[in-house]
Design a protein around this motif. Structure first.
Motif, PDB file in Angstrom:
ATOM      1  N   UNK A  71      -3.712  11.745  29.883  1.00  0.00           N
ATOM      2  CA  UNK A  71      -3.969  11.454  28.474  1.00  0.00           C
ATOM      3  C   UNK A  71      -3.422  12.572  27.590  1.00  0.00           C
ATOM      4  N   UNK A  72      -3.626  13.811  28.012  1.00  0.00           N
ATOM      5  CA  UNK A  72      -3.117  14.946  27.251  1.00  0.00           C
ATOM      6  C   UNK A  72      -1.596  14.968  27.264  1.00  0.00           C
ATOM      7  N   UNK A  73      -1.024  14.698  28.436  1.00  0.00           N
ATOM      8  CA  UNK A  73       0.431  14.708  28.568  1.00  0.00           C
ATOM      9  C   UNK A  73       1.073  13.641  27.685  1.00  0.00           C
ATOM     10  N   UNK A  74       0.429  12.463  27.585  1.00  0.00           N
ATOM     11  CA  UNK A  74       0.947  11.397  26.718  1.00  0.00           C
ATOM     12  C   UNK A  74       1.176  11.919  25.306  1.00  0.00           C
ATOM     13  N   UNK A  75       0.179  12.614  24.773  1.00  0.00           N
ATOM     14  CA  UNK A  75       0.248  13.098  23.395  1.00  0.00           C
ATOM     15  C   UNK A  75       1.280  14.212  23.252  1.00  0.00           C
ATOM     16  N   UNK A 121       9.888   9.785  33.471  1.00  0.00           N
ATOM     17  CA  UNK A 121      10.503  11.084  33.155  1.00  0.00           C
ATOM     18  C   UNK A 121      10.230  11.384  31.689  1.00  0.00           C
ATOM     19  N   UNK A 122       9.554  12.510  31.399  1.00  0.00           N
ATOM     20  CA  UNK A 122       9.236  12.793  30.004  1.00  0.00           C
ATOM     21  C   UNK A 122      10.528  12.965  29.210  1.00  0.00           C
ATOM     22  N   UNK A 123      10.571  12.357  28.026  1.00  0.00           N
ATOM     23  CA  UNK A 123      11.782  12.391  27.216  1.00  0.00           C
ATOM     24  C   UNK A 123      12.859  11.457  27.725  1.00  0.00           C
ATOM     25  N   UNK A 124      12.530  10.659  28.759  1.00  0.00           N
ATOM     26  CA  UNK A 124      13.544   9.826  29.409  1.00  0.00           C
ATOM     27  C   UNK A 124      13.924   8.603  28.594  1.00  0.00           C
ATOM     28  N   UNK A 125      15.221   8.426  28.403  1.00  0.00           N
ATOM     29  CA  UNK A 125      15.739   7.240  27.711  1.00  0.00           C
ATOM     30  C   UNK A 125      16.728   6.490  28.589  1.00  0.00           C
ATOM     31  N   UNK A 126      16.609   6.661  29.905  1.00  0.00           N
ATOM     32  CA  UNK A 126      17.445   5.932  30.845  1.00  0.00           C
ATOM     33  C   UNK A 126      18.785   6.596  31.073  1.00  0.00           C
ATOM     34  N   UNK A 127      19.586   6.004  31.939  1.00  0.00           N
ATOM     35  CA  UNK A 127      19.235   4.828  32.734  1.00  0.00           C
ATOM     36  C   UNK A 127      18.455   5.153  34.012  1.00  0.00           C
ATOM     37  N   UNK A 128      18.392   6.437  34.397  1.00  0.00           N
ATOM     38  CA  UNK A 128      17.753   6.769  35.678  1.00  0.00           C
ATOM     39  C   UNK A 128      16.280   7.071  35.602  1.00  0.00           C
ATOM     40  N   UNK A 158       8.631  24.691  22.408  1.00  0.00           N
ATOM     41  CA  UNK A 158       7.200  24.918  22.619  1.00  0.00           C
ATOM     42  C   UNK A 158       6.563  23.736  23.345  1.00  0.00           C
ATOM     43  N   UNK A 159       6.856  22.538  22.866  1.00  0.00           N
ATOM     44  CA  UNK A 159       6.279  21.345  23.488  1.00  0.00           C
ATOM     45  C   UNK A 159       6.791  21.168  24.913  1.00  0.00           C
ATOM     46  N   UNK A 160       8.070  21.457  25.118  1.00  0.00           N
ATOM     47  CA  UNK A 160       8.637  21.320  26.468  1.00  0.00           C
ATOM     48  C   UNK A 160       7.942  22.274  27.442  1.00  0.00           C
ATOM     49  N   UNK A 161       7.682  23.477  26.979  1.00  0.00           N
ATOM     50  CA  UNK A 161       7.010  24.467  27.834  1.00  0.00           C
ATOM     51  C   UNK A 161       5.612  23.988  28.224  1.00  0.00           C
ATOM     52  N   UNK A 185       5.845  21.146  30.828  1.00  0.00           N
ATOM     53  CA  UNK A 185       6.165  21.624  32.176  1.00  0.00           C
ATOM     54  C   UNK A 185       4.923  22.168  32.883  1.00  0.00           C
ATOM     55  N   UNK A 186       4.033  22.805  32.122  1.00  0.00           N
ATOM     56  CA  UNK A 186       2.778  23.289  32.710  1.00  0.00           C
ATOM     57  C   UNK A 186       1.891  22.117  33.125  1.00  0.00           C
TER      58      UNK A 186
END
Length: 324
Positions: A44-48, A226-233, A168-171, A174-175
């Motif tokens: 739930x936290x990761x979604x946000x 995959x976070x930030x994933x927009x395809x195709x993989x 910042x958000x990416x860091x 990853x945690x």
């Protein structure tokens, strides 16, 4: 006596070896139910956080695009000012020479033909007007140059701020992923997925645009979240919904928040869902596609794959739906 003490000493050594460092018992491993509960909170936290990351990424792209455009305009104006500056310098030199030659009293007095005198005077006046126009253009462009430069610098500052937010958000993501993976490994539930999966054929009740949406979404089944994933993989939740509706000719914004706002005039009741509708979780951290027959297709979270599940097993509280 010596022989009697040996077993006691050995027992003490063994006891010391088996005691945890510091003499404190190790923290007990969480039970399966505890691990699942913790994983649900992490998801739930990761979604946000992922949606904040996506929003910051889109804002950075927009700010960078604005900067590039303004900076290109600034460079064009800079080149124009440089050209006008050269013209002003040349004009000043030529004006000095021609002013001395054409408007000097000896030239005027010794002109053999009155027509020649009038021509020289008219030429001088025309040159003077041309010089005035060029000087005005130079002054105007030069003042505009500072405005364009300041605009470009402001846009660059905005882009830099958004880029820092992305980092910042990416860091933080990853945690979170590291924690999710640890729990999933413990539960034996980590799914790598196949970036080259061809999915499965959609056979549900959708028709028209919704059928195109679900045909695309079902073809992604088995590919990894995959976070930030927009395809195709690989896909995240809003990346999948955006691409699926694009396959039907509808352009959705990138993030979950943006898709919900975009659909403000297209909201539908959760009791009247139709295939292709977008279903949003409370907090707007997650979005899925209604497939019909009480099922959804979505990209769930880290350690999982694009899949179809019953809406009743969604696992997230729902806030509403949008029909693009």
């Amino acid at each position: 006596m010596r022989l009697g003490r040996a077993p006691l000493a050995a027992g003490l050594v063994i006891g010391l070896i088996t005691l945890p460092t510091g003499g404190v018992a190790a923290d007990p491993q969480p039970t399966i139910s505890q691990a699942k509960a913790k994983l649900e909170k992490l998801n739930d936290k990761a979604d946000k956080v992922v949606d904040r990351y996506n929003t910051a990424t889109e804002n950075y792209k927009a700010a960078k695009k604005r900067y590039d455009k303004l900076n290109a305009g600034y460079k064009r104006k800079l080149a124009t000012v440089a050209e006008l500056r050269q013209q002003v310098v040349t004009m000043a030199v030529d004006g000095y020479k021609m002013g001395r030659d054409l408007t000097s009293m000896p030239t005027m007095v010794t002109a053999e033909n009155p027509g020649d005198l009038l021509y020289q005077m008219a030429l001088t006046e025309r040159l003077t007007a041309d010089r005035a126009g060029r000087l005005a253009a130079f002054d105007r462009e030069n003042r505009g140059l500072k405005i364009e430069r300041d605009k470009a610098q402001g846009a660059l500052g905005e882009a830099d701020e958004e880029r820092d937010k992305v980092k910042k958000e990416r860091s933080e993501i990853e945690k979170l992923i590291a924690q999710q993976k640890k729990l999933l490994d413990r539960l034996g539930a980590y799914r790598v997925g196949d970036p080259n999966s061809t999915g499965v054929k959609y056979t549900g009740p959708a028709s028209g645009s919704a059928a195109a949406v679900l045909n695309f979404a079902y073809a992604q089944i088995g590919k990894p979240y995959q976070f930030g994933g927009t395809g195709p993989g690989g896909w995240d939740c809003s990346g999948l919904t955006q691409a699926s509706w694009r396959a039907a000719g509808v352009s959705l914004p990138r993030t979950t928040w943006q898709q919900w706002a975009w659909g403000a005039s297209r909201r539908v009741s959760l009791d009247a869902l139709e295939p292709g509708d977008l279903i949003f979780s409370e907090g707007l951290g997650h979005v899925s596609i209604y497939a019909g027959n009480g099922k959804i297709v979505h990209a769930p979270q880290t350690g999982d794959v694009v899949k179809v599940v019953p809406l009743s097993a969604y696992g997230r509280r729902l806030v509403g739906a949008v029909r693009p």
